[in-house]
Design a protein around this motif. Structure first.
Motif, PDB file in Angstrom:
ATOM      1  N   HIS A 250     -32.593   8.652  46.200  1.00 56.56           N
ATOM      2  CA  HIS A 250     -33.784   7.916  46.626  1.00 56.56           C
ATOM      3  C   HIS A 250     -34.212   8.231  48.049  1.00 56.56           C
ATOM      4  CE1 HIS A 250     -36.481   4.723  47.709  1.00 56.56           C
ATOM      5  NE2 HIS A 250     -35.606   4.209  48.542  1.00 56.56           N
ATOM      6  N   PHE A 251     -33.269   8.300  48.981  1.00 57.34           N
ATOM      7  CA  PHE A 251     -33.653   8.425  50.382  1.00 57.34           C
ATOM      8  C   PHE A 251     -34.140   9.823  50.752  1.00 57.34           C
ATOM      9  CE2 PHE A 251     -30.923   4.653  50.491  1.00 57.34           C
ATOM     10  CZ  PHE A 251     -31.813   3.771  51.088  1.00 57.34           C
ATOM     11  N   HIS A 252     -33.941  10.785  49.879  1.00 57.76           N
ATOM     12  CA  HIS A 252     -34.419  12.137  50.153  1.00 57.76           C
ATOM     13  C   HIS A 252     -35.395  12.635  49.102  1.00 57.76           C
ATOM     14  CE1 HIS A 252     -30.349  11.782  52.053  1.00 57.76           C
ATOM     15  NE2 HIS A 252     -31.078  12.160  53.085  1.00 57.76           N
ATOM     16  N   ASN A 253     -35.647  11.847  48.091  1.00 59.75           N
ATOM     17  CA  ASN A 253     -36.627  12.154  47.051  1.00 59.75           C
ATOM     18  C   ASN A 253     -37.402  10.874  46.771  1.00 59.75           C
ATOM     19  OD1 ASN A 253     -36.519  14.884  46.172  1.00 59.75           O
ATOM     20  ND2 ASN A 253     -34.556  14.504  45.177  1.00 59.75           N
ATOM     21  N   ASP A 254     -38.441  10.627  47.507  1.00 58.25           N
ATOM     22  CA  ASP A 254     -39.202   9.395  47.314  1.00 58.25           C
ATOM     23  C   ASP A 254     -40.632   9.747  46.942  1.00 58.25           C
ATOM     24  OD1 ASP A 254     -39.949   6.755  47.227  1.00 58.25           O
ATOM     25  OD2 ASP A 254     -40.144   6.527  49.382  1.00 58.25           O
ATOM     26  N   GLU A 427     -41.986   7.457  36.256  1.00 50.40           N
ATOM     27  CA  GLU A 427     -41.632   6.095  35.873  1.00 50.40           C
ATOM     28  C   GLU A 427     -41.570   5.168  37.088  1.00 50.40           C
ATOM     29  OE1 GLU A 427     -41.412   5.167  32.821  1.00 50.40           O
ATOM     30  OE2 GLU A 427     -41.515   7.176  31.934  1.00 50.40           O
ATOM     31  N   ASP A 428     -41.659   3.867  36.810  1.00 49.99           N
ATOM     32  CA  ASP A 428     -41.515   2.866  37.867  1.00 49.99           C
ATOM     33  C   ASP A 428     -40.043   2.710  38.217  1.00 49.99           C
ATOM     34  OD1 ASP A 428     -44.219   2.434  37.974  1.00 49.99           O
ATOM     35  OD2 ASP A 428     -44.186   0.690  36.654  1.00 49.99           O
ATOM     36  N   SER A 429     -39.522   3.688  38.916  1.00 49.77           N
ATOM     37  CA  SER A 429     -38.093   3.723  39.195  1.00 49.77           C
ATOM     38  C   SER A 429     -37.840   4.413  40.516  1.00 49.77           C
ATOM     39  CB  SER A 429     -37.355   4.483  38.074  1.00 49.77           C
ATOM     40  OG  SER A 429     -35.995   4.728  38.412  1.00 49.77           O
ATOM     41  N   PHE A 430     -36.739   4.042  41.159  1.00 51.81           N
ATOM     42  CA  PHE A 430     -36.245   4.864  42.258  1.00 51.81           C
ATOM     43  C   PHE A 430     -35.723   6.164  41.652  1.00 51.81           C
ATOM     44  CE2 PHE A 430     -35.537   0.455  43.769  1.00 51.81           C
ATOM     45  CZ  PHE A 430     -36.395   0.488  44.872  1.00 51.81           C
ATOM     46  N   ALA A 437     -32.395  12.545  37.817  1.00 47.85           N
ATOM     47  CA  ALA A 437     -33.750  12.423  38.377  1.00 47.85           C
ATOM     48  C   ALA A 437     -34.805  12.900  37.388  1.00 47.85           C
ATOM     49  CB  ALA A 437     -33.843  13.216  39.678  1.00 47.85           C
ATOM     50  N   ARG A 438     -34.461  13.884  36.559  1.00 47.73           N
ATOM     51  CA  ARG A 438     -35.428  14.430  35.610  1.00 47.73           C
ATOM     52  C   ARG A 438     -35.884  13.392  34.586  1.00 47.73           C
ATOM     53  NH1 ARG A 438     -35.322  20.174  35.314  1.00 47.73           N
ATOM     54  NH2 ARG A 438     -33.758  21.111  36.687  1.00 47.73           N
ATOM     55  N   THR A 439     -35.073  12.371  34.379  1.00 40.09           N
ATOM     56  CA  THR A 439     -35.410  11.374  33.359  1.00 40.09           C
ATOM     57  C   THR A 439     -36.534  10.448  33.798  1.00 40.09           C
ATOM     58  OG1 THR A 439     -33.760   9.768  34.139  1.00 40.09           O
ATOM     59  CG2 THR A 439     -33.027  11.422  32.544  1.00 40.09           C
ATOM     60  N   VAL A 440     -36.792  10.355  35.091  1.00 41.86           N
ATOM     61  CA  VAL A 440     -37.815   9.420  35.569  1.00 41.86           C
ATOM     62  C   VAL A 440     -38.985  10.119  36.254  1.00 41.86           C
ATOM     63  CG1 VAL A 440     -36.195   7.504  35.807  1.00 41.86           C
ATOM     64  CG2 VAL A 440     -36.588   9.034  37.757  1.00 41.86           C
ATOM     65  N   LEU A 441     -38.855  11.419  36.516  1.00 40.13           N
ATOM     66  CA  LEU A 441     -39.934  12.157  37.166  1.00 40.13           C
ATOM     67  C   LEU A 441     -40.846  12.814  36.132  1.00 40.13           C
ATOM     68  CD1 LEU A 441     -38.048  13.915  40.112  1.00 40.13           C
ATOM     69  CD2 LEU A 441     -39.708  12.048  40.284  1.00 40.13           C
ATOM     70  N   LEU A 442     -42.097  12.940  36.484  1.00 42.08           N
ATOM     71  CA  LEU A 442     -43.065  13.653  35.651  1.00 42.08           C
ATOM     72  C   LEU A 442     -42.585  15.086  35.407  1.00 42.08           C
ATOM     73  CD1 LEU A 442     -46.012  13.720  34.462  1.00 42.08           C
ATOM     74  CD2 LEU A 442     -46.717  14.557  36.719  1.00 42.08           C
TER      75      LEU A 442
END
Length: 461
Positions: A250-254, A427-430, A437-442
């Motif tokens: 989260h802190f480096h990919n926001d 997605e609405d997720s951290f 990360a791939r599961t929640v990013l476009l």
């Protein structure tokens, strides 16, 4: 002793000169009578030498003024205040939204363009190299420009974007700061209001949120509440968005920028290509110099060192210095497909261009609109490219709730677009660590599938 604990009297001081009413003292006396004033503050009830009454006594005792002259001065000041109040009440009033909002974002595009110097390199560059070279030339062009932030000077930044700038411009203009974002932005505000051109860096987008009020409550509001008499020219560089490989969480990919999008007057630049990064950074600095514009310059971490577009070694994401000026609020279109329009920004541009080539092989002709500016949005470009196909897919790498696509779809509706609009978003997720990360990013696959579905829908003319 008329002042021995009784406070300033409202009548009959020395030689019969009436004393002006001392409202704070009167209030303190009333509190004191009720026992409400703390003991350690009760000495303030006395009209000491520093009070109006104290000065009056001193002037009369020293023979500087007579009691009548003191009274004349009181009356003259009363008349002056009355006159100024009358003048203020007769000034033009803020009677429209346009008048109220005028100080928020003054736009003088012709003067801004006139401040743009030509960038001199010709060889293709990565995004990071392009920003580095542009900062170097801007430091030469603007003697008042300063670059600062966490590790930007000696180290040259986490990703090398500011490497060599301190050696070029000196430690007084390129310097490291404390690891504190509020201090970094606060320093920028102070430099800007003092006549300098600050370019602070926030190391990661997630680090901005604890200091965002420096922009919302101070930087953007100063010209508003001073009616343009003061300004905070500043370009805040922020490394952000997702898709960074091997070093994330989260802190480096926001990917959250909702807190920026609703700040009145704030310009949000979001380049994706190296040439656009150079041109838009020049524009932001020139706008700060000419109009006092406060800008946020979002730099996609995952694209800093990207070289290829479609295939390994194709160099399709490299670019030479820009040859044209990029005004605030102007997008960029790729292709002339007539089946659908992909509207996107940041990392979404590269993904959408890759998807557009796949779609072409499948018989679907798509064009891609890179918004480039998220505030203000390029409304004319958006409506034109939407009308060209009648089908719009908004490709939004930020979160579904509060993301950029909400504003884009609202702008299309407000602009009278009557075609079909859909969106894909993260997605609405951290953003978690590693492959999760791939599961929640476009993803490119979700863009492709949505585009195929949209292209198959019939337009209602």
């Amino acid at each position: 002793d008329r002042h021995g604990g009784g406070g300033t009297r409202a009548a009959a001081p020395e030689a019969g000169v009436p004393a002006p009413v001392d409202r704070p003292a009167d209030g303190a006396r009333r509190l004191g009578r009720r026992g409400g004033l703390p003991q350690h503050l009760r000495h303030r009830r006395r009209a000491g030498p520093g009070s109006v009454a104290g000065h009056r006594r001193t002037l009369i005792a020293a023979g500087v003024l007579t009691p009548a002259e003191v009274l004349d001065r009181y009356e003259a000041k009363r008349a002056e205040v009355q006159r100024l109040a009358t003048e203020a009440s007769e000034r033009p009033q803020l009677d429209s939204a346009k008048a109220v909002m005028a100080p928020l974002a003054p736009r003088r595009p012709a003067q801004v363009e006139a401040r743009i110097d030509k960038l001199t390199w010709t060889e293709p560059q990565t995004f990071a190299q392009s920003v580095n070279r542009t900062l170097a030339q801007l430091l030469d062009q603007y003697p008042s420009l300063c670059v600062f932030g966490e590790d930007v000077a000696r180290k040259g930044g986490v990703y090398g974007v500011t490497r060599g700038l301190q050696k070029r411009a000196g430690a007084g203009r390129v310097f490291d700061t404390l690891l504190d974002e509020q201090s970094i932005l606060g320093l920028g505000l102070g430099l800007g209001v003092s006549g300098l051109l600050p370019i602070p860096e926030i190391q990661y987008l997630a680090y901005l949120h604890n200091a965002a009020d420096q922009l919302r409550g101070e930087g953007a509001s100063l010209p508003f509440f001073s009616n343009g008499q003061y300004r905070n020219p500043m370009v805040v560089r922020i490394a952000g968005y997702g898709y960074q490989k091997g070093f994330g969480g989260h802190f480096h990919n926001d990917n959250a920028i909702a807190a920026l999008r609703d700040i009145p007057g704030l310009v949000i630049a979001s380049p994706s290509r190296p040439d656009d990064a150079a041109a838009m950074l020049r524009t932001c600095v020139a706008a700060a110099d000419v109009d006092g514009t406060l800008s946020v310059f979002l730099e996609p971490i995952a694209l800093y060192h990207t070289r290829d577009l479609h295939d390994d070694g194709d160099g399709g994401w490299l670019a030479p210095a820009p040859s044209e000026h990029v005004p605030i609020g102007r997008g960029r279109t790729y292709g002339d497909g007539t089946d659908l329009t992909l509207v996107t920004f940041g990392n979404g541009v590269r993904m959408s261009l890759r998807v557009a080539r796949r779609l072409a092989a499948e018989g679907v002709a798509a064009r891609v609109l890179d918004l480039r500016w998220l505030a203000p949005l390029p409304l004319d470009d958006l409506l034109r490219e939407a009308a060209a196909t009648g089908r719009v897919l908004v490709v939004d790498e930020t979160r579904r709730t509060g993301g950029v696509s909400e504003g884009v779809i609202a702008a299309l509706s407000d602009g009278g677009f009557t075609g079909i609009v859909q969106r894909v978003a993260s997605e609405d997720s951290f953003i978690p660590l590693g492959e999760a990360a791939r599961t929640v990013l476009l993803s490119e696959e979700s863009i492709h599938d949505a585009a195929i579905s949209l292209a198959a829908q019939q337009l209602h003319i």
